[in-house]
Scaffold this active site. Structure first.
Site, PDB file in Angstrom:
ATOM      1  N   LEU A  21       0.812  -1.214   0.000  1.00 19.63           N
ATOM      2  CA  LEU A  21       0.000   0.000   0.000  1.00 19.63           C
ATOM      3  C   LEU A  21       0.842   1.260   0.000  1.00 19.63           C
ATOM      4  CD1 LEU A  21      -2.759  -1.016   2.572  1.00 19.63           C
ATOM      5  CD2 LEU A  21      -2.950  -0.929   0.093  1.00 19.63           C
ATOM      6  N   GLY A  22       2.011   1.204   0.616  1.00 16.29           N
ATOM      7  CA  GLY A  22       2.850   2.391   0.671  1.00 16.29           C
ATOM      8  C   GLY A  22       3.943   2.213   1.710  1.00 16.29           C
ATOM      9  N   GLY A  24       6.454   4.712   4.686  1.00 14.85           N
ATOM     10  CA  GLY A  24       6.647   5.996   5.336  1.00 14.85           C
ATOM     11  C   GLY A  24       7.812   5.928   6.290  1.00 14.85           C
ATOM     12  N   GLY A  25       7.878   6.897   7.194  1.00 15.69           N
ATOM     13  CA  GLY A  25       8.991   6.951   8.107  1.00 15.69           C
ATOM     14  C   GLY A  25       9.032   5.783   9.074  1.00 15.69           C
ATOM     15  N   GLY A  27       7.691   2.532   8.374  1.00 18.42           N
ATOM     16  CA  GLY A  27       7.912   1.250   7.728  1.00 18.42           C
ATOM     17  C   GLY A  27       7.051   1.100   6.492  1.00 18.42           C
ATOM     18  N   LYS A  43       1.465  -3.332   8.986  1.00 15.14           N
ATOM     19  CA  LYS A  43       2.554  -2.369   9.016  1.00 15.14           C
ATOM     20  C   LYS A  43       3.801  -3.052   9.566  1.00 15.14           C
ATOM     21  CE  LYS A  43       4.233   1.884   8.734  1.00 15.14           C
ATOM     22  NZ  LYS A  43       3.585   3.057   9.290  1.00 15.14           N
ATOM     23  N   ASP A 138      -3.618  13.817  16.072  1.00 10.07           N
ATOM     24  CA  ASP A 138      -3.648  14.267  14.675  1.00 10.07           C
ATOM     25  C   ASP A 138      -5.025  14.021  14.059  1.00 10.07           C
ATOM     26  OD1 ASP A 138      -2.521  15.472  12.452  1.00 10.07           O
ATOM     27  OD2 ASP A 138      -1.795  13.591  11.613  1.00 10.07           O
TER      28      ASP A 138
END
Length: 603
Positions: A21-22, A24-25, A27, A43, A138
């Site tokens: 899926l993608g 990031g910082g 993993g 994840k 957030d």
């Protein structure tokens, strides 16, 4: 979604990976499926973070805390291994667009009634998050996904374990945690964050949902100017419906102590039904159904023409991924046609009321064997389908295995003449307590008027029409049954033992069967009977009423049992057979092969 590469694993824990899926910082995030067919996001933490002992400790604590949230208004943690060489966590996958996409790109501001329902759903989710000792930090429109049965909060990616934060609101590098435009005054000042910070952010989210604008403007004039407005200026609530004013302003109080708690909001806001406009609900249902029909390929399809009643907007093609450490990761799909219905106008009651969509062929109860055979079942399932619209809890399911019974309600996603799809579920009954997880997505397809083919991911079964209603027990089962002594067993004390079964009328899901036993107390050293008698009573919930009666594990009736009594802990199935011209009740265990208990009816 990208295909797996040679560097990617094909399996993580019990989950089969479908694609990436993608990243990031933290993993990499993968789309995966469980053996039972549930779609999840997994994840996997980067190696450099996994090498940090402090990160591992915080990551383990954070996952443990999120498991307490239980998926209420978020997405449940379905598995994790925080001690693995590459720590990972699996979270329920939510197939739905973000609030930012729906309001900002496609539909526009939501009606006031929908905003109130949104507020209730988000407040309930925050209540569970805060009760688990967490602060989201957030909350913003991009981190809120819309589904047919309510909103889901995602992306705890900047929660404490990820950023290795201090006791305040700063990361280890001193950077302020949060997203400009949807931060609280205490966030912009770098102060210690409490649950009240999330409530302020909730107020900003609700203002955005109702007006299409952030209440403190955008960063066009500079991030620091916007943060100054959050800390010192009153919100710009131009266009906010009057009925929402007190709710939103209360959340946006500058003083954290003056804001309502999430629990107070959840208890005092009245939600409407349906929670979203009918056209939007129907489109969300089609989106979720499309996910279930595919093996993890979320490629958007071509959008249909825009309806004339809406302003021209960009097609909704959500290609981004919300990288969530401890909430759902969502790959979005295209909302491929109009949200509204032809001829519908704002305020038209016909436009706001979803239509019942379940064809008559599906209505009623259906049962099947998931493991074993029709005559020797080890695991069974049942679903009773009622009429409803997308988003309604129109399916009541029961799952019985060797040592547990799980019952709950499933959300209707879509239905046509040949197929019906159910999405997210909740658990209403768990025997033993707290042993059940919500059922995975289910799909049923018509094979004949009496037969449906059922599937949930890789699991499949044939379901047949079953009894339903308030009285499902066949009359031959009803009454008082007493055990038949085994002629092959010689026991001089046999008359000191008794075992009886009492079966009453009622619906599936009710405790209709009672087991009563009595036996002598025995000498612990010699095993010889003593003068005292032990009396035990157990009740069992009816989990199926097809060719057999299926019961979940019996539980001890403490008020009618002596302290020596313990629960049997096993599910059973019952059948009545004629033996030597008389009815016999046969009780078979569902966790192993073996001889049944045999009972004759008391006159």
């Amino acid at each position: 979604m990208e295909p797996l590469s040679g560097d990617d694993p094909v399996q993580i824990g019990p989950f089969r990976l479908l694609g990436r899926l993608g990243s990031g910082g933290m993993g990499r995030v993968y789309l995966a499926r469980s053996a039972g067919g549930r779609t999840v996001a997994v994840k996997v933490v980067h190696a450099e973070l996994a090498a940090e002992d402090e990160f591992r400790r915080r990551f383990a604590r954070e996952v443990a805390a999120l498991e307490k949230v239980g998926g209420a208004g978020t997405a449940p943690v379905l598995g994790a291994d925080t001690a693995a060489e590459a720590p990972w966590v699996a979270i329920g996958y939510v197939a739905g667009p973000s609030l930012r996409t729906v309001v900002g790109d496609e539909y526009g501001p939501l009606p006031a009634a929908s905003v109130r329902s949104l507020a209730v759903g988000l407040a309930r989710a925050l209540e569970h998050i805060h009760a688990a000792g967490l602060v989201h930090r957030d909350l913003k429109p991009a981190n809120i996904l819309l589904t047919v049965d309510g909103p889901r909060i995602i992306d705890f990616g900047i929660a404490r374990a990820v950023d290795t934060v201090t006791d305040g609101g700063l990361t280890s590098t001193g950077a302020v945690v949060g997203s400009p435009g949807f931060m609280s005054p205490e966030q912009v000042r770098g102060e210690r964050l409490t649950p009240a910070s999330d409530v302020f952010c909730l107020g900003s989210v609700l203002a955005y949902a109702a007006t299409g604008r952030a209440p403190f403007g955008t960063a066009d004039s500079g991030v620091h100017a916007m943060m100054f407005r959050i800390a010192h200026d009153e919100p710009d609530l131009t266009g906010l419906p009057a009925e929402l004013d007190d709710l939103v302003r209360g959340c946006l109080a500058k003083d954290p102590a003056a804001r309502p708690t999430a629990a107070h909001l959840a208890a005092h806001i009245e939600a409407g039904e349906p929670w979203l406009p009918a056209g939007l609900l129907a489109q969300l249902g089609r989106m979720a159904a499309r996910l279930l029909d595919e093996d993890g390929d979320p490629t958007p399809v071509t959008p249909a023409p825009e309806p004339a009643r809406t302003k021209k907007r960009r097609p909704l093609l959500i290609g981004g991924v919300a990288l969530a450490l401890t909430a759902a990761v969502a790959v979005a799909y295209g909302l491929t046609d109009r949200f509204g219905q032809p001829g519908a106008t704002a305020g038209d009651p016909k436009a706001d009321k979803p239509r019942d969509i379940v064809p008559a062929a599906f209505l009623g109860a259906w049962e099947g064997v998931l493991r074993g055979t029709d005559t020797v079942p080890y695991e069974t399932a049942r679903i009773e389908i009622t009429q409803g619209a997308p988003g309604d809890k129109a399916g009541i399911y029961v799952h019985v295995g060797g040592e547990r019974l799980c019952m709950g309600r499933s959300t209707l996603v879509s239905a046509d003449e040949d197929k019906i799809v159910f999405g997210e579920s909740d658990v209403t009954t768990s025997v033993p307590a707290r042993r059940c997880t919500p059922a995975a997505h289910q799909k049923l397809t018509v094979r004949s008027p009496e037969v449906l083919e059922w599937s949930s991911g890789a699991a499949t079964a044939t379901f047949r029409k079953a009894r339903s209603g308030p009285s499902v027990v066949p009359k031959e089962f009803l009454g008082h049954w007493k055990d038949v002594p085994n002629p092959d067993v010689s026991d001089p004390h046999q008359d000191l033992y008794s075992h009886e079964v009492i079966i009453t009328q009622g619906p599936v899901g009710a405790p209709l069967v009672r087991f009563e036993q009595s036996f002598p107390q025995t000498d612990e050293e010699t095993g010889e009977p003593l003068s005292g008698t032990v009396n035990c009573a157990e009740t069992a919930v009816l989990g199926g009423a097809g060719n057999l009666l299926v019961l979940g594990p019996a539980t001890v009736d403490a008020a009618a049992s002596d302290r020596e009594c313990t629960a049997s802990g096993a599910s059973v199935n019952l059948r009545v057979q004629r033996v030597d011209g008389k009815d016999r009740l046969l009780v078979y265990g569902m966790d192993a092969d073996g001889e049944p208990g045999e009972f004759s009816k008391e006159n």
